[in-house]
Design an enzyme around this catalytic site. Structure first.
Site, PDB file in Angstrom:
ATOM      1  N   ASP A  10       0.820  -1.222   0.000  1.00  0.00           N
ATOM      2  CA  ASP A  10       0.000   0.000   0.000  1.00  0.00           C
ATOM      3  C   ASP A  10       0.843   1.256   0.000  1.00  0.00           C
ATOM      4  O   ASP A  10       0.441   2.301  -0.516  1.00  0.00           O
ATOM      5  CB  ASP A  10      -1.001  -0.011   1.160  1.00  0.00           C
ATOM      6  CG  ASP A  10      -0.349  -0.174   2.525  1.00  0.00           C
ATOM      7  OD1 ASP A  10       0.705  -0.842   2.610  1.00  0.00           O
ATOM      8  OD2 ASP A  10      -0.888   0.355   3.499  1.00  0.00           O
ATOM      9  N   ASN A 150      -4.804  -3.968  14.270  1.00  0.00           N
ATOM     10  CA  ASN A 150      -4.694  -5.048  13.266  1.00  0.00           C
ATOM     11  C   ASN A 150      -3.565  -6.023  13.602  1.00  0.00           C
ATOM     12  O   ASN A 150      -3.575  -7.164  13.162  1.00  0.00           O
ATOM     13  CB  ASN A 150      -4.545  -4.487  11.844  1.00  0.00           C
ATOM     14  CG  ASN A 150      -3.355  -3.531  11.708  1.00  0.00           C
ATOM     15  OD1 ASN A 150      -2.590  -3.336  12.656  1.00  0.00           O
ATOM     16  ND2 ASN A 150      -3.205  -2.933  10.530  1.00  0.00           N
ATOM     17  N   GLU A 156      -2.200  -0.888  15.983  1.00  0.00           N
ATOM     18  CA  GLU A 156      -2.053  -0.884  14.522  1.00  0.00           C
ATOM     19  C   GLU A 156      -0.574  -1.043  14.195  1.00  0.00           C
ATOM     20  O   GLU A 156       0.285  -0.549  14.940  1.00  0.00           O
ATOM     21  CB  GLU A 156      -2.621   0.449  13.999  1.00  0.00           C
ATOM     22  CG  GLU A 156      -2.475   0.685  12.525  1.00  0.00           C
ATOM     23  CD  GLU A 156      -1.075   1.197  12.186  1.00  0.00           C
ATOM     24  OE1 GLU A 156      -0.494   1.931  12.989  1.00  0.00           O
ATOM     25  OE2 GLU A 156      -0.557   0.810  11.123  1.00  0.00           O
ATOM     26  N   HIS A 231      -4.259   1.251   2.998  1.00  0.00           N
ATOM     27  CA  HIS A 231      -4.167   2.206   4.107  1.00  0.00           C
ATOM     28  C   HIS A 231      -3.416   3.489   3.713  1.00  0.00           C
ATOM     29  O   HIS A 231      -3.887   4.595   3.922  1.00  0.00           O
ATOM     30  CB  HIS A 231      -3.397   1.570   5.280  1.00  0.00           C
ATOM     31  CG  HIS A 231      -3.943   0.262   5.752  1.00  0.00           C
ATOM     32  ND1 HIS A 231      -4.988   0.151   6.665  1.00  0.00           N
ATOM     33  CD2 HIS A 231      -3.579  -1.014   5.440  1.00  0.00           C
ATOM     34  CE1 HIS A 231      -5.218  -1.127   6.902  1.00  0.00           C
ATOM     35  NE2 HIS A 231      -4.400  -1.864   6.169  1.00  0.00           N
TER      36      HIS A 231
HETATM   37  O1  RIB Z   1      -1.472  -0.996   9.547  1.00  0.00           O
HETATM   38  C1  RIB Z   1      -1.301  -0.593   8.216  1.00  0.00           C
HETATM   39  C2  RIB Z   1       0.064  -0.032   8.007  1.00  0.00           C
HETATM   40  O2  RIB Z   1       1.034  -1.030   8.282  1.00  0.00           O
HETATM   41  C3  RIB Z   1       0.328   0.399   6.551  1.00  0.00           C
HETATM   42  O3  RIB Z   1       1.204   1.496   6.540  1.00  0.00           O
HETATM   43  C4  RIB Z   1       0.999  -0.803   5.937  1.00  0.00           C
HETATM   44  O4  RIB Z   1       1.901  -0.454   4.880  1.00  0.00           O
HETATM   45  C5  RIB Z   1       1.781  -1.327   7.108  1.00  0.00           C
HETATM   46  O5  RIB Z   1       2.988  -0.615   7.158  1.00  0.00           O
HETATM   47 CA    CA Z   2       3.267   1.451   5.252  1.00  0.00          CA
END
Ligand code: RIB
Ligand code: CA
Length: 304
Positions: A10, A150, A156, A231
């Site tokens: 991403d 996550n 996160e 994201h």
């Molecule tokens: O939790 C999402 C993030 O963690 C994003 O930046 C993805 O690239 C990972 O780095």
């Molecule tokens: Ca990232």
């Protein structure tokens, strides 16, 4: 805009989105989704394929305290899924991301700093020059969550990977716009978007299609979702098109010691906390409009 990143599927799509919708003046890399050699190689590869004439500076190879951890199970062993990375001709402009960030803040008017990986480089830059925020138009970061996580139930990945760095940034880097999972989990790109990218047939759109393909497969396996949360590209669009997002200003701190909560972004939404509110926590997003801008960016002709 200067993006600090850990490509990463991403992240790569975020760089392509920024190259189209923003004046992207620099890229710095950090250890995160995969090791610093891979994240730096991947940033160079994306810039090479998309013909981005933008300086790229290599940054921190490990968090401030944590041992390096990765998200290779999401992004693949190289960090760019199963994408065949071209033989690189691009090289980094330095191995000193922090100096580059500080120099750009001093020389570029209205510079907006967009960290989309662990916050190690940003924390080191703030330690080297605590006046950095006064020379920025702001920091918009992909990271954290007002609710949930996550990597753990409460954290996160970007904050979890280097919570000490994130604590420094949230405490000393304001004003900050936090593009957390609360909004990025609403912006899901799926197979139809991949097909649109593939149909555009440019080197950039085909790269994005391959990256998205891998991300969609992973999101389906992990979450059973029909699409993948891109994201980091959402964080870029939060800077270029802020009208598509809604949120409120709160104090936000990062938990360091909790057995269950290390890496949690603790959002204080009590009414009397507002005088310390240096973080705009985004909660609402016009997801369809954001998706259209991301797909539009990666399918536009080079240099457009
Ligand atoms: O939790 C999402 C993030 O963690 C994003 O930046 C993805 O690239 C990972 O780095
Ligand atoms: Ca990232």
């Amino acid at each position: 805009m200067l993006i600090d990143c850990d490509p990463g599927l991403d992240d790569a799509i975020a760089l392509l989105t920024a190259a189209h919708h923003a004046n992207l003046v620099g890229i710095t890399t950090v250890n995160g989704n995969v090791g610093i050699d891979h994240t730096t190689h991947n940033a160079l590869a994306v810039a090479q394929v998309a013909q981005l004439d933008i300086p790229i500076h290599r940054g921190a190879e490990r968090p401030l305290v944590n041992a390096p951890m990765d998200a290779a199970h999401v992004h693949g062993p190289t960090g760019l899924g199963s994408v065949e990375i071209p033989d690189l001709v691009r090289t980094v402009d330095s191995h000193d991301a922090v100096t580059f960030i500080l120099d750009m803040a001093r020389t570029v008017d209205d510079l907006h700093l967009v960290p989309i990986g662990p916050l190690t480089n940003i924390a080191l830059a703030l330690q080297a020059d605590p006046t950095l925020p006064s020379r920025l138009s702001g920091i918009t970061l992909m990271g954290g969550a007002a609710v949930g996580g996550n990597v753990t139930a409460t954290a996160e990945f970007n904050v979890w990977a280097d919570p000490e760095a994130a604590a420094i940034v949230f405490r000393h880097g304001g004003p900050i716009t936090m593009v957390g999972l609360d909004v990025t989990h609403q912006v899901l790109l799926g197979a139809d978007h991949r097909d649109t990218m593939r149909a555009a047939g440019t080197a950039t759109s085909l790269l994005a299609a391959d990256l998205l393909d891998y991300a969609v497969e992973g999101a389906d396996k992990i979450h059973g979702w029909g699409g993948a949360p891109i994201h980091d590209a959402s964080a870029v669009v939060a800077v270029t098109h802020p009208e598509l997002f809604g949120g409120e200003w709160h104090p936000v701190e990062v938990e360091i010691d909790g057995a269950l909560t290390r890496g949690m972004t603790v959002v204080d939404s009590r009414p009397d906390a507002s005088d310390e509110a240096t973080v705009k926590v985004l909660r609402n997003v016009d997801a369809d409009a954001v998706i259209e801008l991301i797909v539009g960016a990666v399918t536009s002709p080079p240099g457009d």
